[in-house]
Design an enzyme around this catalytic site. Structure first.
Site, PDB file in Angstrom:
ATOM      1  CG  ASP B 174      -4.138  23.981  -1.519  1.00  0.00           C
ATOM      2  OD1 ASP B 174      -3.040  23.439  -1.283  1.00  0.00           O
ATOM      3  OD2 ASP B 174      -4.766  23.822  -2.578  1.00  0.00           O
ATOM      4  CB  SER B 223      -3.052  21.310  -4.939  1.00  0.00           C
ATOM      5  OG  SER B 223      -2.462  21.726  -3.741  1.00  0.00           O
ATOM      6  CB  THR B 284      -7.800  23.389  -4.990  1.00  0.00           C
ATOM      7  OG1 THR B 284      -6.494  23.011  -4.558  1.00  0.00           O
ATOM      8  CG2 THR B 284      -8.822  22.873  -3.994  1.00  0.00           C
ATOM      9  CG  ASP B 442      -0.145  24.984  -1.122  1.00  0.00           C
ATOM     10  OD1 ASP B 442       0.563  24.063  -0.686  1.00  0.00           O
ATOM     11  OD2 ASP B 442      -0.073  25.423  -2.286  1.00  0.00           O
ATOM     12  CG  ASP B 487      -4.871  20.314  -0.924  1.00  0.00           C
ATOM     13  OD1 ASP B 487      -4.408  20.755   0.143  1.00  0.00           O
ATOM     14  OD2 ASP B 487      -4.760  20.904  -2.012  1.00  0.00           O
ATOM     15  CG  HIS B 488      -1.008  19.094   0.025  1.00  0.00           C
ATOM     16  ND1 HIS B 488      -0.162  20.030   0.585  1.00  0.00           N
ATOM     17  CD2 HIS B 488      -1.609  19.712  -1.012  1.00  0.00           C
ATOM     18  CE1 HIS B 488      -0.248  21.154  -0.099  1.00  0.00           C
ATOM     19  NE2 HIS B 488      -1.127  21.004  -1.070  1.00  0.00           N
TER      20      HIS B 488
END
Lengths: 681, 681
Positions: B174, B223, B284, B442, B487-488
């Protein structure tokens, strides 16, 4: 020579590990140095010099043997499975003389502040222009001070005698990261509900890789040493080009490694060229031919490009077939040209067509070699050449050395397409190698002028698009390996949107920060929406329709000097974010004139720094054409050289150099070093 | 209904474009909305709901028709080359009733400051559980207010009836960027002279791609919405899971799209599972089964995972075969579980083995479905579980809801390997899908605690390494597509080295900055050098030998709240960089206790933000196994879904759902929304 105890030597090694931010000499953690060092790779037949050094620190935490270096060091080479041989015997050369010098360094910042350098005496030998033709693993062992040893494990990679690509075009977006590519795509390409309606050309390449950019002796790199890694398969030290950095004072005697254009010329006599939006003597283009520990020796480096390296016998790469960029200071006669000579005249004498503006560039024939130098220093950036064109008048960059501006300027696309035409014609069946650099992606990121940096990234991509189309027209697309990559990063990313109207209206710095919108409040790009007032930039597809919308991108840096930020495009060129309070000061503060309606962001860099710095991130490699499948996954920057060399059939079992001219030894040396010897501050 | 002039409507549209940071409704730039919107892609046979809305703004720059929405709107669907059909006819369903509501939004920050919201009246219809089986291009046309039209172009992608991979394992780091991967590699892997002596497992994957992470209605994502894009092939809005966000107040009535585990269960009856170091109800993992505009509806979302979506008829994904993570609050009975129920009991009743600690996890058999919930909230990070283990005592995270700490904790590797064993057994010939998330990469980047983030990145990579080895042991490596992606991003990068001793000794903030070394002064990593004092972390290969060397990495962020930085590892968990001066304040300043010997870096985020934010960069996709060749190059996050679905044979020409149980309609609705309706602040 004294015999130190083992315990003493061990303590010295530990101390060397501790004081590692400052380094005695890169790739030399112990007192004996082998250059090329441990873990070096070689192309079969690639020329290189081998430098040995034995250090005797006089003082400091490593003080040893009362400062007397061992001059009777021994060196052997062993091929895996074979027996150790004396180095001179193995290469059938004479044993060189021992050289001696000393240098200074600081063990850490406390030592530098206290003005207490460590002094090191050195005994050294250099073996020049060696090559190993047989692939395999080799061990070099340097023995000194009786019982000390430094070992270097080398790999000579497999032979590559077959040419799979006729041509290679290597695009380098200097400093270009994936983060910047993402931001530039958003500026130049329209999306609807998250789906792009067009893409960058590099997005459409079939194969993607990542390269790791670390230096030999630091996890960070600069453009000189990373370019040399890409071109020679050997990592080096910051500011070094085509050499491993030794500790001697002469910036032109360091051990060299052969570059891709040198090997290509020697092996296949192909054509080669370089195109850059930087001064052509800047690190990325000049590393194709330059051999010096100092990238700042601009004049001699231009001479090396034309005449090849002349201090010692070395491969003659023949001079570029095309050489287009800025940096006129090294060409018109004067203080900044080599020995004050007129290099426009020197190139003309060597048969080059000379062009100094876009009009004559486009009119050039394709048969002759061509030098195109379009301005002093670096080319003005795409944003100034295409949007804020009034800025061009303010430059004093006439390519003949006058005070006026260079106004008839080509862009990267003009230069690259012309270069391809000439190289295609001149390379004939033997093809060509072209390096084309979008240089100001990096230079404008240093200035924290992200709009100018991203504009030049879009120009690079536009050039790649035009190149693919042009290769197709020429019938050469299937014969050409096209690569788009970078040499290092800058810690840049987009983190949201900004209402510049609200920011400007805010009364305090802390109020202004509320103008930044993140997540869903970032909104969509307004750069691809036509400006409401009807302003048209006429810069064509794949570029923004509006460079100064009300809602801009919130863009940031992992490291910066003190700066003020309003997140608006800077309409005047050459952003200066921080400045010294006056003459003689080396401490930088926020510049009074930059982004006056913005808010202050204090820096994370030393206050002596006025611009942004490189970052460590792996950078992308986009590949298309013959051998493209070898460029997927993750690898080192040096592997790009071996992949290209493999595709060009440059790993040869015999010395093809014998068929090609070698430059005679004994011509006059480059002038003694000017300025700073990096190891003796 | 009034008939506005064209000029009036056009002016309203222009205004909507101007005020784009705040949005009336995502994917709805005009007054008529079609969800799924223009540019949507579908898998053949993928279930979805279709929402239509007609807006009548009462006030503000878009005020229209005196706030009366057109209830007589019409909608048609046209397959390319065919004729327009009424939507209900095309799908052979009854025409739904018109629904009506209103909502508010702010056009910009000035409007928000002034407290002047724009009110919008809405007329809407929703068509539930549709599917299109025939690939091709379709056009949806919504007609309203007589002459206004909103058009949505849809693509139903080609059929994919053949299963090429038996199993898919999707690892999500993440927030994991290439920059972080570069930094983590440097921490955990030793290099000599710039050449790594070992690599990350993901570095060794043969195929690399980049995915673009933009949201539907913002270039930034969170997310929830990025996970839904990866799992369903449909982009959405920040905080939304498995739905397109409509403007209605109910967070459970938004138009849904079927996810990969729903399609997989319906099509092949394969096993599936999710593993995360986050609360298992976090975005997620929960996006595999959740359908809500609000990721914060944790209780109902856990119920949806077990019982599937029950407000309306929808695919029953059967419940996960394995579900391992944190987030005990939604399981033991209490305020935070759905309807106060005991979900440990509910899962046990459904036949699940329940495990609450590492010891019992490792003892689980492989035949039964398994729920493993190891603590409240997210799992403590790798660095606290393995290096600063005394920190675990300070957590109050007992998985049964007590005040004590959870001390017998598994790591991501434990959970993932056990999940594979169970899924392998239960999936049998039909194979399995597993999502395994390294969540705190993340979460710790949000906290600006890069050491903890990078430790968890190394844990993820260690898990991938163990997974590859385990699949080999099981004889399943060749049958399994293994993907590692994110995811980013977060705008993070390394820009040099820091002498923490010098920084700490500096007397002023500006003096301290001199401790940062860039380029050659960055030096080499000391994280892979054994600590001189003999401290051993015993965390095994591929992790640092020393987490607190004198020379650390200079690490930075493109965006941050106010913070103080000393570049040392934070030995206590949960870094808090900024805090409010007292109760009731929402303005954050540098926290007094964080990094007291560091220097202050003022933020670039609104002063109401206390943590870092996501960034826009494309993220990497590493692929190995069947179909790996389809994951090279650059593509959108939704394309990952279609590539996986293609490899799993999920694009079917008939409704395989008829063979699988559908959950009955008419069961009780989820409770009314708690807290904020994001469109009605």
């Amino acid at each position: 020579m004294g015999r130190p105890s083992f315990a003493f030597a061990f303590a010295a090694l530990l101390a060397a590990v501790e004081a590692q931010t400052y380094r005695r000499l890169g790739a030399c953690p112990s007192l004996g140095c082998v250059l090329p060092p441990d873990q070096s790779d070689f192309l079969p037949g690639q020329d290189f010099d081998l430098r040995l050094e034995v250090h005797a620190p006089v003082n400091g935490s490593e003080a040893f043997n009362e400062g007397v270096p061992d001059e009777d060091f021994l060196v052997t080479i062993t091929k895996e499975g074979g027996e150790a041989q004396n180095l001179a015997d193995f290469f059938s050369i004479d044993e060189p003389e021992v050289e001696k010098w000393d240098f200074q360094w600081y063990e850490d910042l406390f030592a530098e502040d206290a003005g207490t350098p460590s002094v090191v005496n050195v005994a050294s030998k250099i073996y020049r222009r060696l090559a190993i033709y047989e692939p395999g693993n080799y061990v070099i062992e340097l023995s000194y001070y009786g019982d000390q040893k430094t070992t270097a494990n080398w790999v000579v990679r497999p032979l590559a005698t077959e040419k799979k690509a006729k041509n290679v075009i290597l695009f380098i977006g200097d400093g270009m990261t994936t983060n910047m590519i993402t931001a530039a795509r958003l500026l130049g390409h329209h999306s609807i509900n998250g789906k792009y309606q067009s893409l960058l050309q590099m997005d459409q390449f079939p194969v993607l890789g990542h390269q790791m950019t670390h230096s030999l002796d630091s996890f960070m790199t600069d453009s000189a040493n990373s370019a040399s890694a890409l071109y020679s398969g050997h990592k080096s030290t910051v500011n070094a080009l085509g050499v491993y950095v030794d500790s001697s004072p002469d910036p032109f005697d360091d051990p060299k490694v052969e570059t891709i254009v040198e090997v290509l010329k020697r092996t296949w006599k192909s054509a080669w060229g370089a195109v850059s939006t930087a001064a052509i003597s800047d690190a990325t283009p000049i590393a194709l031919t330059g051999h010096s520990r100092s990238r700042y020796q601009f004049g001699p480096l231009v001479d090396q490009a034309l005449n090849s390296f002349t201090n010692y016998t070395w491969t003659n790469q023949g001079g570029p077939d095309v050489w287009f960029g800025g940096g006129a200071e090294q060409f018109y006669p004067g203080d900044e040209s080599y020995k004050g000579k007129d290099y426009y005249a020197a190139f003309a004498e060597a048969g080059y067509d000379i062009t100094l503006n876009r009009t004559s560039l486009l009119e050039l024939g394709n048969s002759s070699r061509a030098l195109g130098i379009f301005c002093q220093s670096h080319l003005p950036v795409w944003l100034d050449r295409n949007v804020f064109t009034e800025n061009l008048e303010a430059f004093q960059n006439d390519p003949q050395g006058g005070d006026g501006p260079a106004l008839d300027l080509p862009g990267l696309k003009d230069m690259t397409l012309k270069a391809i035409d000439i190289l295609h014609k001149r390379g004939g069946d033997e093809g060509f190698f072209l390096m084309s650099e979008g240089a100001s992606i990096d230079k404008q990121m240093h200035a924290l002028d992200y709009d100018r940096a991203l504009g030049d990234l879009l120009e690079l991509d536009d050039t790649v698009r035009a190149t693919v189309a042009h290769l197709k027209e020429l019938g050469e697309l299937e014969n050409t390996l096209v690569l788009v990559t970078a040499d290092h990063g800058h810690g840049f990313d987009v983190f949201g949107g900004v209402d510049t109207a609200y920011l400007s209206a805010g009364k305090t710095d802390r109020e202004k920060r509320r103008a930044v919108g993140t997540y869903e409040k970032s909104g969509l790009s307004q750069y691809t929406v036509a400006p409401p007032e009807g302003v048209a930039y006429n810069t064509g597809p794949n570029f923004p329709l509006n460079w100064s919308p009300r809602y801009t991108l919130a863009q940031g840096f992992s490291a910066n000097p003190d700066r003020r930020e309003n997140y608006k495009v800077h309409k005047s060129p050459r952003r200066v974010v921080s400045n010294t309070p006056g003459f003689g000061s080396h401490e930088y503060f926020v510049d009074a004139d930059d982004s006056p309606d913005g808010f202050v962001i204090n820096g994370t860099l030393p206050v002596s720094d006025s611009s942004g710095v490189h970052s460590m991130t792996d950078v992308a490699v986009f590949a298309m054409g013959p051998c493209q499948e070898t460029f997927g996954g993750v690898y080192g920057n040096i592997d790009l050289f071996y992949k290209m060399a493999n595709c060009l059939g440059l790993g040869q079992p015999t010395d093809k150099a014998k068929e090609a001219p070698k430059y005679p030894a004994g011509v006059p040396a480059y002038p003694p070093p000017k300025g700073v010897h990096p190891l003796s501050p």
